[in-house]
Motif scaffolding. Structure first.
Motif, short mmCIF file in Angstrom:
data_model
loop_
_atom_site.label_atom_id
_atom_site.label_comp_id
_atom_site.label_asym_id
_atom_site.label_seq_id
_atom_site.Cartn_x
_atom_site.Cartn_y
_atom_site.Cartn_z
N ASP A 140 -34.32 -9.42 -2.62
CA ASP A 140 -33.88 -8.15 -1.73
C ASP A 140 -35.15 -7.14 -1.40
O ASP A 140 -35.24 -7.01 -0.21
N ASP A 141 -35.91 -6.97 -2.39
CA ASP A 141 -37.03 -6.08 -2.05
C ASP A 141 -38.25 -6.72 -1.01
O ASP A 141 -38.74 -6.04 -0.16
N MET A 142 -38.42 -8.32 -0.89
CA MET A 142 -39.17 -8.82 0.07
C MET A 142 -38.49 -8.72 1.36
O MET A 142 -39.03 -8.40 2.53
N MET A 143 -37.15 -8.80 1.30
CA MET A 143 -36.29 -8.72 2.64
C MET A 143 -36.60 -7.37 3.27
O MET A 143 -36.88 -7.12 4.73
N LEU A 144 -36.45 -6.19 2.33
CA LEU A 144 -36.56 -4.91 2.83
C LEU A 144 -37.87 -4.71 3.14
O LEU A 144 -38.19 -3.65 4.35
N ASP A 145 -38.79 -5.21 2.71
CA ASP A 145 -40.32 -4.97 3.18
C ASP A 145 -40.80 -5.94 4.50
O ASP A 145 -41.96 -5.95 4.85
N GLY A 146 -39.81 -6.69 5.01
CA GLY A 146 -40.03 -7.61 6.27
C GLY A 146 -41.11 -8.74 5.67
O GLY A 146 -41.67 -9.56 6.57
N VAL A 147 -41.00 -9.42 4.36
CA VAL A 147 -41.88 -10.50 3.76
C VAL A 147 -41.03 -11.84 4.30
O VAL A 147 -39.81 -11.82 3.70
N GLN A 148 -41.51 -12.83 5.08
CA GLN A 148 -40.82 -13.85 5.35
C GLN A 148 -41.18 -14.77 4.32
O GLN A 148 -42.06 -15.46 4.30
N PRO A 149 -40.07 -15.23 3.65
CA PRO A 149 -40.27 -16.35 2.55
C PRO A 149 -40.30 -17.71 3.05
O PRO A 149 -39.89 -17.88 4.18
N VAL A 150 -41.20 -18.41 2.34
CA VAL A 150 -41.32 -19.96 2.86
C VAL A 150 -40.77 -20.74 1.77
O VAL A 150 -40.20 -20.53 0.98
N ARG A 151 -41.06 -22.29 2.44
CA ARG A 151 -40.05 -23.05 1.39
C ARG A 151 -40.62 -23.07 0.00
O ARG A 151 -39.93 -23.12 -0.79
N ASP A 152 -41.91 -22.80 -0.30
CA ASP A 152 -42.58 -22.74 -1.67
C ASP A 152 -41.69 -21.46 -2.39
O ASP A 152 -41.55 -21.69 -3.61
N THR A 153 -41.54 -20.44 -1.50
CA THR A 153 -40.94 -19.09 -2.21
C THR A 153 -39.54 -19.71 -2.79
O THR A 153 -39.40 -19.20 -3.94
N PHE A 154 -38.97 -20.26 -1.80
CA PHE A 154 -37.23 -20.48 -2.33
C PHE A 154 -37.38 -21.56 -3.48
O PHE A 154 -36.66 -21.49 -4.20
N HIS A 155 -38.33 -22.58 -3.38
CA HIS A 155 -38.40 -23.37 -4.58
C HIS A 155 -38.58 -22.72 -5.85
O HIS A 155 -38.03 -22.95 -6.70
N ALA A 156 -39.46 -21.69 -5.88
CA ALA A 156 -39.90 -20.85 -6.89
C ALA A 156 -38.74 -19.97 -7.52
O ALA A 156 -38.38 -19.99 -8.60
N LEU A 157 -37.92 -19.49 -6.30
CA LEU A 157 -36.64 -18.67 -6.77
C LEU A 157 -35.52 -19.55 -7.42
O LEU A 157 -34.98 -19.32 -8.44
N ILE A 158 -35.44 -20.76 -6.65
CA ILE A 158 -34.38 -21.75 -7.30
C ILE A 158 -34.85 -22.22 -8.71
O ILE A 158 -34.02 -22.44 -9.66
N VAL A 159 -35.94 -22.71 -8.71
CA VAL A 159 -36.46 -22.83 -10.31
C VAL A 159 -36.16 -21.95 -11.22
O VAL A 159 -35.83 -22.04 -12.49
N GLY A 160 -36.43 -20.66 -10.77
CA GLY A 160 -36.03 -19.70 -11.81
C GLY A 160 -34.69 -19.47 -12.07
O GLY A 160 -34.28 -19.34 -13.29
N THR A 161 -33.77 -19.52 -11.08
CA THR A 161 -32.16 -19.65 -11.36
C THR A 161 -31.95 -20.91 -12.43
O THR A 161 -30.93 -20.63 -13.07
N MET A 162 -32.50 -22.02 -12.08
CA MET A 162 -32.26 -23.01 -13.05
C MET A 162 -32.80 -22.77 -14.35
O MET A 162 -31.88 -23.03 -15.40
N LYS A 163 -33.76 -22.05 -14.53
CA LYS A 163 -34.48 -21.71 -16.02
C LYS A 163 -33.36 -20.91 -16.63
O LYS A 163 -33.22 -20.83 -17.59
#
Length: 416
Positions: free
Chosen positions: A51-74
């Motif tokens: 959410d902080d990234m979105m508020l700051d206008g940071v555009q996620p890339v594929r690697d970002t989502f992979h890292a986030l989803i691995v975090g949720t998996m762990k």
């Protein structure tokens, strides 16, 4: 969950992924003050980081989502995993096979086999080619709920695809029979049979950690939800050649079949192996004492031994866990939020006994005003409620209030 992002990858790599594309409107000096990975040790803050990234206008890339989803998996956060999957799709980034593997693994951790099947169907609809890893993720996700019929269907699909069974497949089969209800007298016999069958798996069929998994610091044991996942990165703790035995012994400990455990231990000796620390905690204690007799111990070393002692929740192991916690504090070492949350989560899984170790960990954290992670508090609270404790018991009331506060702040995400 406190370990969920800290183990996604090294801190620097995750921060690089999160900050790969920064908005031009943010000054460099100001941006340097912002660190989306400040909360890497608190995995339940993943959505807040995003959410902080979105508020700051940071555009996620594929690697970002992979890292986030691995975090949720762990962290076993299935709803958050699907939130990020949906966000990824909305940005025109279709999930690839590796991401589907992480999602299916998360289903297994959360014991949600129906959703794992839906992911398989989605992969087929979008013509995403399954890898050997995908089949094994599916097999172990279905095993988590004892779906032996569907597990064998996956085995048939693997055979049709020209894939042999490796040790993680046999581990999944053993887990499936352990979780299948009702448990019968044939259950332990089937486990022994599968251990014997596993000896025929060829080294040619042996899988290795893929480049994607290595980059994300995800071991095969973690991807397939093997009981040794927490310990596999710790040198000298685990003999990975004994994976099938680890799973079988863990299953039989859960089934409280002492006779089958002894049979498995004899089989290990006959196969020419020595017990590793996961199998024999007394060996772990000996190694620890020998090591610390010539060099100073660390808090992490104590925690490794304590976690190992709690595997299987034997009376001897739980006693050792508490003894070494006391020794740890006597030496001036204290639990930080991550270590404390990990130990509380592990201790909270004790079904029998007086719950003294979980209570002791909680008291140690309270004495230093440390709030454990949401999953750890939830597990501890549920464990307390399963025991004969009055509703107005001060401990139960405090833990319940802590859980409600954490759940209000970090829980309550939308449904899948």
């Amino acid at each position: 969950m406190s370990h969920c992002l800290s183990q996604v990858a090294r801190r620097g790599r995750f921060l690089a992924l999160l900050t790969k594309y920064r908005p031009l409107s943010v000054e460099t000096a100001e941006y340097a003050k912002r660190n989306y990975a400040n909360n890497v040790s608190e995995g339940y803050l993943l959505r807040d980081v995003y959410d902080d990234m979105m508020l700051d206008g940071v555009q996620p890339v594929r690697d970002t989502f992979h890292a986030l989803i691995v975090g949720t998996m762990k962290g076993s956060r299935l709803q958050d995993a699907f939130f990020f999957r949906d966000e990824m799709k909305a940005m025109g980034l279709p999930p690839d096979v590796n991401l589907y593997n992480f999602l299916i693994s998360t289903c297994g951790k959360c014991k949600n086999s129906d959703t794992a099947i839906k992911l398989l169907e989605e992969m087929k609809r979008h013509s995403v080619k399954l890898k050997g890893e995908t089949y094994i993720c599916l097999l172990n996700a279905l095993a988590a709920t004892g779906r032996t019929d569907q597990v064998y269907a996956i085995v048939r699909d693997m055979t049709a695809a020209g894939l042999g069974l490796n040790k993680f497949c046999y581990a999944g089969l053993i887990t499936a029979f352990k979780n299948k209800l009702p448990t019968t007298e044939e259950t332990t016999g089937k486990i022994i049979e599968l251990v014997k069958q596993s000896k025929g798996w060829s080294s040619i069929e042996a899988s290795t950690d893929s480049g994607e998994n290595v980059m994300m610091n995800v071991s095969e044991e973690e991807l397939y939800n093997i009981p040794t996942a927490e310990f596999v990165h710790r040198r000298g703790f685990i003999n990975r050649q004994l994976t099938v035995y680890h799973v079988a012994l863990h299953a039989c400990a859960d089934l409280k079949s002492k006779e089958t455990v002894e049979t498995l231990l004899d089989m290990i000796k006959r196969d020419g192996y020595s017990y590793d620390v996961f199998i024999d905690i007394d060996s772990g204690v000996k190694i620890f004492e020998e090591y610390t007799s010539s060099r100073p111990p660390t808090a992490e070393l104590y925690v490794t031994l304590i976690e190992g002692a709690m595997v299987g929740y034997t009376p001897r192991g739980m006693q050792l866990a508490q003894e070494y916690l006391e020794k740890m504090y006597a030496r001036g070492f204290f639990l930080n939020p991550k270590m404390g949350s990990d130990l509380l989560l592990a201790a909270a899984g004790e079904k029998m006994g007086g719950y003294t170790t979980a209570n002791y960990v909680w008291d140690l954290l309270q004495s230093r005003k440390i709030s454990p992670s949401l999953p750890a508090v939830k597990a501890y609270y549920e464990g307390l409620k399963e025991r004969e404790i009055p509703a107005d018991d001060p401990r139960l009331v405090l833990v319940g209030r802590t859980y409600d506060n954490l759940n209000l702040r970090f829980g309550g995400r939308r449904n899948i």
